[in-house]
Design an enzyme around this catalytic site. Sequence first.
Site, mmCIF file in Angstrom:
data_model
loop_
_atom_site.group_PDB
_atom_site.id
_atom_site.type_symbol
_atom_site.label_atom_id
_atom_site.label_comp_id
_atom_site.label_asym_id
_atom_site.label_seq_id
_atom_site.Cartn_x
_atom_site.Cartn_y
_atom_site.Cartn_z
ATOM 1 N N THR A 99 -38.411 57.844 -22.677
ATOM 2 C CA THR A 99 -37.481 57.508 -23.395
ATOM 3 C C THR A 99 -36.693 57.910 -21.898
ATOM 4 O O THR A 99 -36.759 58.067 -20.345
ATOM 5 C CB THR A 99 -37.563 59.372 -23.796
ATOM 6 O OG1 THR A 99 -38.160 59.288 -24.977
ATOM 7 C CG2 THR A 99 -35.851 58.941 -24.075
ATOM 8 N N ARG A 131 -42.086 56.967 -37.845
ATOM 9 C CA ARG A 131 -42.475 58.647 -37.251
ATOM 10 C C ARG A 131 -41.294 58.661 -36.458
ATOM 11 O O ARG A 131 -40.220 57.600 -35.348
ATOM 12 C CB ARG A 131 -43.235 58.720 -36.095
ATOM 13 C CG ARG A 131 -43.482 59.767 -35.174
ATOM 14 C CD ARG A 131 -42.945 59.622 -33.738
ATOM 15 N NE ARG A 131 -43.079 60.837 -32.616
ATOM 16 C CZ ARG A 131 -42.867 60.941 -31.836
ATOM 17 N NH1 ARG A 131 -41.462 59.505 -31.226
ATOM 18 N NH2 ARG A 131 -42.464 61.817 -31.544
ATOM 19 N N GLY A 146 -38.828 60.449 -33.204
ATOM 20 C CA GLY A 146 -39.114 62.373 -32.279
ATOM 21 C C GLY A 146 -37.894 62.617 -32.312
ATOM 22 O O GLY A 146 -36.757 62.385 -33.140
ATOM 23 N N ASP A 147 -37.812 63.630 -30.565
ATOM 24 C CA ASP A 147 -37.005 63.523 -30.942
ATOM 25 C C ASP A 147 -35.406 63.636 -30.222
ATOM 26 O O ASP A 147 -34.142 63.737 -30.735
ATOM 27 C CB ASP A 147 -36.624 65.156 -29.257
ATOM 28 C CG ASP A 147 -37.441 64.277 -28.551
ATOM 29 O OD1 ASP A 147 -37.564 63.187 -28.346
ATOM 30 O OD2 ASP A 147 -36.573 64.850 -26.857
ATOM 31 N N THR A 191 -36.762 63.884 -22.300
ATOM 32 C CA THR A 191 -37.525 63.363 -22.369
ATOM 33 C C THR A 191 -38.962 64.284 -22.497
ATOM 34 O O THR A 191 -39.452 65.140 -22.352
ATOM 35 C CB THR A 191 -37.886 62.568 -21.359
ATOM 36 O OG1 THR A 191 -38.621 62.967 -19.945
ATOM 37 C CG2 THR A 191 -36.612 62.038 -20.988
ATOM 38 N N GLY A 192 -40.143 63.651 -22.852
ATOM 39 C CA GLY A 192 -41.277 64.001 -22.944
ATOM 40 C C GLY A 192 -41.830 64.400 -24.951
ATOM 41 O O GLY A 192 -41.176 63.258 -25.938
ATOM 42 N N GLY A 245 -41.782 64.783 -28.142
ATOM 43 C CA GLY A 245 -40.588 65.093 -29.072
ATOM 44 C C GLY A 245 -40.481 65.657 -29.987
ATOM 45 O O GLY A 245 -40.305 66.344 -30.641
HETATM 46 N N1 GLY Z 1 -39.362 62.234 -26.922
HETATM 47 C C1 GLY Z 1 -39.304 61.078 -27.059
HETATM 48 C C2 GLY Z 1 -40.337 60.659 -28.435
HETATM 49 O O1 GLY Z 1 -41.260 61.740 -28.472
HETATM 50 O O2 GLY Z 1 -40.143 60.095 -29.052
#
Ligand code: GLY
Length: 307
Positions: free
Chosen positions: A163, A191, A193-194, A214-215, A217
């Site tokens: 990310t 899906r 994510g955050d 990042t990471g 999410g």
């Molecule tokens: N932080 C990126 C994701 O989970 O997609």
Amino acid sequence: MIVVCSGPYGLEEAMKTLKNGGSAIDAVEAGCRAVESDLRDTGVGLGGAPNILGVVELDAQIMDGKTLNAGMVGCVSGYEHPISIARCVMEKLLHVFLVGKGAERFASEMGFEKTELLTDSMREIWLKRLCEEIGVADPAALEAHPELWRMSKWATDPYKMGTVNYLVQDANGDICSGVSTSGWGWKYPGRLGDSPVLGAGGYADNRYGAAACTGAGEMAIRVGSARSVVVYMKMGLGIEQAVREALRDLNDLHDQRIGGVNVLALDKDGNHLVGNSGDSPPSHWYMTPDMTEPAQKVGICEPYKKG
Ligand code: GLY
């Protein structure tokens, strides 16, 4: 003026935009676009990791800390620059969030060109994981698989996740945050994510600062990490304490701990820091107008204590 980024790419483009009189929003868009086109980053834009069916689905958000307006897009296929589509959502629509087919239709109406996002090299990585490591005999048959969720759960590899976060303050003191990603490789179709979720993957407010993640999410969504940092700063905490509190919130998630989260922050005075909700201090990159190239800065961590 300052440009802060989770990775090493695109900072020169963002800084050049600021030096040419561009706003923080312009610079965030320029930085994210550079990464979205950069094949060295396999977790963002062109060349990003695909979902379980081999389709690259992109997510992005942008937030203007002056007006608190924002634009977000999720599950966008076939367009290289989700950050620019997100900016158009912010500037052209009364809505703030578009996903899937609607977001793609909007991108087409805005004049964005269609692009094949799955590169040959990423296709090979996708196939290798499916066929050699998961034992899928016929990837084309996955489309009709009655239990795709099981296949995706096995194949989803948290390490195939990248990310980019940009946090920028311009000459007027205005702050903008931006996030762009292809999300988890081999994820279940649809899906999110955050990264496209305001308050989870990113947030900006001129009065206090900005943050982005990042990471993993799924975890940042559950505790609203980015907005938490900004609210902690609003409540009077300094940037390091604000980031540490957000990391502790992540570490309070005892169930489904699927990975660590990096939380990147910029305060209204130009201080910046990244923290990790695990035991290895992460780095981020930054650039000020006097610098000829980005510099790397090592951050902090809040190790998870079980129980
Ligand atoms: N932080 C990126 C994701 O989970 O997609």
